[in-house]
Design a protein around this motif. Structure first.
Motif, short mmCIF file in Angstrom:
data_model
loop_
_atom_site.label_atom_id
_atom_site.label_comp_id
_atom_site.label_asym_id
_atom_site.label_seq_id
_atom_site.Cartn_x
_atom_site.Cartn_y
_atom_site.Cartn_z
N ASN A 157 31.42 -16.70 34.76
CA ASN A 157 30.79 -17.54 35.77
C ASN A 157 31.61 -17.61 37.06
OD1 ASN A 157 29.57 -18.14 33.29
ND2 ASN A 157 29.08 -20.22 33.88
N MET A 158 32.93 -17.42 36.94
CA MET A 158 33.83 -17.58 38.09
C MET A 158 33.45 -16.70 39.27
SD MET A 158 37.99 -17.25 38.22
CE MET A 158 38.34 -15.75 39.14
N TYR A 159 32.84 -15.55 39.01
CA TYR A 159 32.52 -14.62 40.09
C TYR A 159 31.54 -15.24 41.08
CZ TYR A 159 34.16 -11.73 36.21
OH TYR A 159 34.86 -11.24 35.14
N GLY A 160 30.82 -16.27 40.64
CA GLY A 160 29.90 -16.96 41.53
C GLY A 160 30.60 -17.60 42.72
N GLY A 161 31.91 -17.83 42.60
CA GLY A 161 32.67 -18.40 43.71
C GLY A 161 32.72 -17.49 44.92
N VAL A 162 32.51 -16.19 44.71
CA VAL A 162 32.46 -15.24 45.82
C VAL A 162 31.05 -14.68 46.00
CG1 VAL A 162 34.89 -14.61 45.85
CG2 VAL A 162 33.33 -13.39 44.31
N GLY A 163 30.05 -15.47 45.59
CA GLY A 163 28.66 -15.07 45.81
C GLY A 163 28.19 -13.92 44.94
N CYS A 164 28.92 -13.66 43.86
CA CYS A 164 28.56 -12.61 42.91
C CYS A 164 27.99 -13.28 41.67
CB CYS A 164 29.79 -11.77 42.56
SG CYS A 164 29.59 -10.67 41.14
N LEU A 165 26.84 -12.86 41.22
CA LEU A 165 26.26 -13.43 40.01
C LEU A 165 27.05 -12.90 38.81
CD1 LEU A 165 24.09 -15.15 38.67
CD2 LEU A 165 22.61 -13.12 38.64
N GLY A 166 27.85 -13.77 38.22
CA GLY A 166 28.65 -13.40 37.06
C GLY A 166 28.16 -14.15 35.84
N THR A 167 28.05 -13.46 34.71
CA THR A 167 27.57 -14.09 33.49
C THR A 167 28.18 -13.41 32.28
OG1 THR A 167 25.54 -14.98 32.44
CG2 THR A 167 25.52 -12.65 33.11
N PRO A 168 28.39 -14.14 31.19
CA PRO A 168 29.04 -13.55 30.02
C PRO A 168 28.09 -12.72 29.17
CG PRO A 168 28.59 -15.86 29.63
CD PRO A 168 28.20 -15.59 31.05
N ILE A 169 28.67 -11.75 28.47
CA ILE A 169 27.95 -10.95 27.49
C ILE A 169 28.77 -10.94 26.20
CG2 ILE A 169 26.74 -9.48 29.16
CD1 ILE A 169 28.95 -7.37 28.67
N VAL A 170 28.17 -10.47 25.11
CA VAL A 170 28.91 -10.32 23.86
C VAL A 170 29.33 -8.86 23.70
CG1 VAL A 170 27.78 -12.30 22.78
CG2 VAL A 170 26.76 -10.02 22.53
N ARG A 171 30.12 -8.59 22.65
CA ARG A 171 30.72 -7.26 22.51
C ARG A 171 29.68 -6.15 22.36
NH1 ARG A 171 35.82 -8.73 18.45
NH2 ARG A 171 36.75 -10.32 19.82
N THR A 172 28.60 -6.44 21.64
CA THR A 172 27.57 -5.41 21.47
C THR A 172 26.96 -5.05 22.82
OG1 THR A 172 27.08 -6.20 19.24
CG2 THR A 172 25.41 -4.84 20.31
N ASP A 173 26.77 -6.05 23.68
CA ASP A 173 26.28 -5.78 25.04
C ASP A 173 27.24 -4.88 25.79
OD1 ASP A 173 24.06 -7.58 24.82
OD2 ASP A 173 25.43 -9.24 25.15
N ALA A 174 28.54 -5.19 25.68
CA ALA A 174 29.54 -4.38 26.39
C ALA A 174 29.50 -2.94 25.91
CB ALA A 174 30.92 -4.98 26.19
N ALA A 175 29.41 -2.74 24.59
CA ALA A 175 29.35 -1.38 24.06
C ALA A 175 28.10 -0.67 24.56
CB ALA A 175 29.37 -1.42 22.53
N SER A 176 27.00 -1.39 24.67
CA SER A 176 25.76 -0.81 25.19
C SER A 176 25.94 -0.37 26.64
CB SER A 176 24.62 -1.83 25.09
OG SER A 176 23.46 -1.35 25.72
N ILE A 177 26.59 -1.21 27.45
CA ILE A 177 26.82 -0.85 28.85
C ILE A 177 27.74 0.36 28.94
CG2 ILE A 177 27.86 -1.63 31.02
CD1 ILE A 177 26.85 -4.45 30.29
N TRP A 178 28.79 0.38 28.14
CA TRP A 178 29.67 1.56 28.14
C TRP A 178 28.88 2.83 27.83
CZ3 TRP A 178 34.90 0.41 25.21
CH2 TRP A 178 35.56 -0.65 25.84
N ALA A 179 27.99 2.72 26.86
CA ALA A 179 27.29 3.92 26.39
C ALA A 179 26.11 4.32 27.26
CB ALA A 179 26.81 3.70 24.94
N THR A 180 25.41 3.34 27.83
CA THR A 180 24.16 3.64 28.54
C THR A 180 24.11 3.10 29.97
OG1 THR A 180 23.02 1.60 27.85
CG2 THR A 180 22.95 3.47 26.32
N GLY A 181 25.08 2.26 30.33
CA GLY A 181 25.07 1.65 31.66
C GLY A 181 24.24 0.39 31.75
N GLN A 182 23.62 -0.03 30.65
CA GLN A 182 22.70 -1.15 30.75
C GLN A 182 22.69 -2.00 29.49
OE1 GLN A 182 19.54 1.81 31.35
NE2 GLN A 182 18.39 0.83 29.71
#
Length: 699
Positions: A157-182
């Motif tokens: 959430n901290m990234y919102g301090g610089v006008g960037c939409l920041g939100t948390p994900i779980v590990r499976t989401d991260a692995a999906s982004i690494w593998a597919t970008g999304q």
């Protein structure tokens, strides 16, 4: 998790079930708030002309994705999916920040594995000692105004301090982004938090968020995205904004977005002078382009004039004074003046974490403590948010002022904030900290008391050996505090708005996905059913539990009769905050093991919600239906698990839910759009199955 819409957005028709008023909706087209605009930009696979809104499921391709010490478990999951190469090496950032004091062979090997993986894949990597990942993402421009950046950590959430939409994900989401970008996201309901007035002298950004958590402490923003607005923002520094955005996590929100303005542009120009140029993310061309968009009042950088919000909260900064949060809860708030008069002794003080260890924070603490000594019997720990911050603090003289007073330095990293390393609270101790989280046991013993405050208050308390106001260090009297002015303005429904533009009228259905989902409602009438109640902890770390056993123990700790009262195809409906607690995925998969494909509640714990979709369990958030059931059974004999005889039908094509008693419709609700991209995850039996299919298709 699909949420009900904001009633302001509809022409409302009413009819009755007993004394309960029910709702149906006629749709009309909507504009967008800033959160929706940013998500629209980073969503892929959206039908042409479709405008997305809160409640809609979308596939997102974030600008960046950060993982930290959990990078190795993510890497193992990534490899387990059959992935060999990161889809977009410029999208992924790895940082080491949580357990940096741990020099054990096991931890050093984990860190080496992460660094080697980064080198093999050509990823941006920041080693232990460089700083906390969130701070690095801000310093290095991975979190940039108008972008969407995610991280496998709750304080994204901290990234919102610089006008960037920041939100948390779980590990499976991260692995999906690494593998597919999304990965996928459901746009939360968006709350407008209006900050009026101006901060009085001696009051900091930390006091603002402590006041918000304490004044609005009835889960008003739970699982909401927040957009800050109001005339006070122009006078808030970027460091103050980062602190406020960071602790929106503890307030219960999924993001905390500040507006993109001239203050932010000037901050970025100052960063250009500090960074080697040309920098890949913070450079003259990019910042000039942002400034030109601001000057031309580009519509993409601000909400539409008639944007709709689920909530509207107002805080008058003129009425604030220094505050302390706790003990052991951010929902408990007292003024420093009130606690100072009680003489609350402390044994430990902390100036650490991504919340309040930037240069301005260290300077504020040094201004209080310079020329004095930490009180006998008090340990005062300090760690900069990054190595860059520490160098700046050393150059300003503030770092040495703290050390000369007796503060104990720690390496740039999370450390005691996460309960790791040196200086944790022991049984019976009281600590005051400039961190973000004071849950029982978070910073050490569960028998300790933890308070949160601004850096200046922490430093004053370290000097005087008790919770103290900075004025007391100089022998001055404590200024009287005022009555906080904080109100919630009437905004219609507190839930989110499902997408209601014309293109949402008919959702395409993928082959293999059911256009209608229906079943009898089985009511578990309780709030805060945690993951241990859903799936007993004693089975969590047994990897060989058969599916039929998982089905048998489902909800066992909540109701031992649950399995005897429920059948395949039933729809479980519960109260609010269903699935709170740990991150165990079995809380979702054990419900699937009972051949239940849909869970309804008033609201969900966010991690349970993400684990549900990632494992192909569908969820619907229908607080109105929960209220209706509670009204129906308010005089009935209590029953933990109750068959209602009501049947729910979710028409995915029309994005509409109806509930029938016999042949009579007693409840109807518009919900968010479950688009083809999310349907595909369900058809592929979860996010991991979807990723494996995507990898196989690309080979």
């Amino acid at each position: 998790m699909l949420r009900r819409p904001n009633l302001q957005r509809y022409k409302v028709q009413l009819w009755r079930y007993g004394s309960q008023r029910l709702l149906s909706f006629t749709e009309r087209r909507l504009s967008q708030n800033l959160t929706e605009k940013i998500v629209q930009k980073y969503s892929i696979g959206i039908p042409e002309g479709k405008v997305i809104h809160s409640g809609d499921f979308v596939t997102i391709k974030p600008e960046h994705c950060m993982t930290h010490d959990n990078s190795w478990p993510v890497a193992m999951k990534f490899k387990g999916l059959g992935a060999k190469s990161v889809h977009d090496t410029k999208q992924v950032v790895l940082t080491l920040d949580h357990d940096v004091q741990n020099k054990s062979e096991k931890n050093l090997q984990k860190y080496a594995n992460i660094e080697n993986f980064a080198k093999e894949q050509g990823l941006d990597f920041y080693p232990a000692g460089r700083g906390i990942g969130h701070q690095i993402l801000v310093e290095e421009g991975y979190a940039f105004p108008g972008t969407l950046t995610v991280a496998s950590d709750s304080h994204s959430n901290m990234y919102g301090g610089v006008g960037c939409l920041g939100t948390p994900i779980v590990r499976t989401d991260a692995a999906s982004i690494w593998a597919t970008g999304q990965t996928w996201w459901q746009i939360p309901p968006v709350a407008k938090v209006e900050l009026r007035g101006r901060l009085p002298s001696g009051v900091a950004g930390k006091d603002v968020i402590v006041a918000l958590c304490g004044a609005f402490n009835q889960d008003q923003v739970l699982n909401h995205a927040i957009e800050f607005t109001g005339d006070a923002i122009a006078d808030l520094t970027v460091d103050d904004r980062l602190t406020i955005a960071n602790m929106t996590t503890e307030w219960g929100a999924l993001s905390g977005l500040f507006p993109i303005d001239d203050v932010l542009v000037q901050y970025l120009r100052s960063r250009i002078l500090r960074l080697p140029q040309p920098h890949p993310r913070i450079n003259i061309e990019r910042v000039d382009a942002l400034a030109e968009m601001l000057e031309s009042q580009d519509k993409s950088l601000k909400p539409s004039p008639d944007a709709v919000y689920a909530k509207h909260l107002v805080l008058d900064l003129n009425t604030l004074s220094p505050y302390v949060s706790g003990p052991n809860s951010v929902k408990v708030m007292n003024s420093v003046a009130a606690l100072s008069s009680k003489g609350v002794p402390i044994q430990k003080a902390y100036l650490v974490s991504c919340t309040n260890s930037r240069l301005s924070d260290i300077n504020a603490a040094a201004d209080v403590i310079r020329g004095r000594k930490v009180a006998d019997g008090v340990e005062f720990y300090v760690a900069a948010a990054s190595s860059v911050v520490q160098k700046d603090a050393e150059a300003s003289g503030s770092w040495n002022a703290l050390l000369e007073a007796g503060a104990r330095p720690l390496p740039a990293g999370c450390g005691p904030c996460i309960g790791l390393g040196t200086g944790l609270l022991k049984d019976g101790e009281v600590g005051i900290s400039a961190t973000n989280r004071n849950f029982k046991g978070r910073m050490g013993s569960r028998d300790a008391l933890a308070y949160l405050a601004s850096p200046a208050v922490v430093a004053a308390s370290a000097v005087l050996g008790r919770i103290a106001h900075p004025a007391e260090v100089n022998g001055h009297s404590v200024p009287a505090d005022q009555q906080i002015k904080a109100i919630e303005l009437e905004q219609g429904s507190s839930a989110s708005s499902a997408s209601t533009d014309e293109s949402a009228a008919s959702t395409p259905i993928l082959k293999g996905f059911p256009p209608l989902i229906e079943g009898e409602l089985v009511f578990c009438d309780a709030d805060n059913i945690n993951t241990d109640g859903i799936y007993p902890g004693k089975y969590t770390y047994q990897d060989d539990v058969p599916r039929d056993v998982m089905a048998q123990v489902c909800m066992e700790n909540y109701d031992s009769e649950f399995t005897s009262k429920t059948h395949a195809g039933d729809v479980l409906i519960s109260g609010f905050n269903f699935g709170t607690g740990s991150s165990r995925e079995q809380a979702a998969t054990c419900i699937l093991a009972r051949d239940m494909r849909l869970v309804v509640s008033g609201s969900f714990g966010n991690i349970f919600f993400r684990n549900s979709i990632n494992n192909a369990l569908l969820t619907l958030e229908l607080p109105g239906l929960v209220s209706l059931l509670r009204e129906k059974y308010k005089d009935a004999e209590p029953e933990l698990t109750r068959r209602t005889g009501w049947r729910i039908k979710w028409d995915v094509t029309r994005a509409r839910v109806e509930v029938r008693e016999d042949d009579r419709v007693i409840y109807e609700q518009k919900v968010g759009d479950l688009g083809p991209s999310l349907q595909d995850i369900i058809v592929k039996e979860g996010l991991e199955g979807w990723v494996k299919h995507a990898i196989g298709s690309s080979n």
